[in-house]
Enzyme design. Structure first.
Site, PDB file in Angstrom:
ATOM      1  NE  ARG A 184       5.882  -0.381  11.786  1.00 32.75           N
ATOM      2  CZ  ARG A 184       4.780  -0.484  11.062  1.00 32.75           C
ATOM      3  NH1 ARG A 184       4.759  -0.021   9.821  1.00 32.75           N
ATOM      4  NH2 ARG A 184       3.706  -1.067  11.559  1.00 32.75           N
ATOM      5  NE  ARG A 200       1.658  -5.419  11.678  1.00 34.42           N
ATOM      6  CZ  ARG A 200       2.740  -5.028  11.007  1.00 34.42           C
ATOM      7  NH1 ARG A 200       3.912  -5.564  11.264  1.00 34.42           N
ATOM      8  NH2 ARG A 200       2.632  -4.110  10.070  1.00 34.42           N
ATOM      9  NE  ARG A 236      -5.213   0.326  10.690  1.00 33.32           N
ATOM     10  CZ  ARG A 236      -4.208  -0.366  10.190  1.00 33.32           C
ATOM     11  NH1 ARG A 236      -4.369  -1.666   9.983  1.00 33.32           N
ATOM     12  NH2 ARG A 236      -3.062   0.196   9.895  1.00 33.32           N
ATOM     13  NE  ARG A 276       7.251  -2.705   6.622  1.00 33.66           N
ATOM     14  CZ  ARG A 276       5.941  -2.470   6.623  1.00 33.66           C
ATOM     15  NH1 ARG A 276       5.368  -1.981   5.530  1.00 33.66           N
ATOM     16  NH2 ARG A 276       5.200  -2.747   7.672  1.00 33.66           N
ATOM     17  CE  LYS A 323      -2.269  -0.969   3.755  1.00 35.02           C
ATOM     18  NZ  LYS A 323      -1.627  -2.265   4.078  1.00 35.02           N
TER      19      LYS A 323
END
Length: 207
Positions: free
Chosen positions: A134, A146, A89, A128, A14
């Protein structure tokens, strides 16, 4: 306004596609993740609360997210349109977003979902995590949680937009430029949404 909801699980691409769409259509990018991370960096009370939830792979409460989106809309009244990245969401958020946009005399033009399998998502996010810093990108258990949250809760939003005949699904695996071309074709087929509701400042919405 030309308002687009770009949808998909964590790691679907995204963010990458959002940047390309912003350049193509001169849209304002609204990513709740980015907004929340900015507050985390500032060390605000909201930021600290959000950090705990995000580190655990959980969603931030609706009232917080909606408030932030409402304020962003109010600050960008002259925008050509918005691209909502990772938002809404939940169905409740989608309904609230419709209400907020209606107050500005506009609405969602189309919702585009990038479809990617769980194993590919895990692979992408772990990769990533090597550079993002993160915590939720570096723990496979949290990543899968998630994705599960997306599949059990967030994916229901697709049905909401499908009911409005605004839902479009694309394979999120492949050449970035080819995926972008497909997204643009969908956007170009959908005229900017307009609402009969009178435009009004959303003064009552506070983050």
């Amino acid at each position: 306004m030309h308002n687009i909801v770009l949808f998909g699980p964590p790691g679907a691409g995204k963010g990458t596609q959002s940047q390309k769409l912003i350049a193509q259509y001169n849209l304002v990018h609204l990513s709740t993740g980015d907004l929340l991370r900015a507050q985390i960096a500032e060390g605000t009370e909201l930021g600290l609360k959000a950090k705990k939830l995000m580190d655990e792979g959980l969603l931030v409460p609706d009232e917080v997210v909606i408030g932030m989106i409402g304020n962003a809309l109010a600050k960008n009244k002259q925008a050509a349109g918005f691209i909502f990245d990772g938002f809404p969401r939940t169905v409740a958020q989608a309904e609230s977003l419709d209400q907020l946009l209606a107050q500005h005399g506009t609405g969602v033009a189309c919702m585009i979902a990038l479809e990617v399998g769980e194993e590919e998502l895990v692979k992408r996010l772990l990769e990533r995590g090597k550079t993002s810093g993160r915590p939720d990108d570096q723990d496979e258990t949290k990543i899968r949680r998630r994705v599960q949250v997306y599949n059990t809760e967030t994916a229901q939003v697709a049905g909401y937009y499908d009911g409005q005949k605004k839902f479009h699904s694309l394979n999120g695996i492949g050449d970035i430029e080819e995926i972008f071309t497909q997204i643009c074709a969908i956007i170009d087929r959908n005229e900017p949404a307009k609402s009969e509701a009178p435009a009004a400042a959303i003064r009552e919405v506070k983050a």
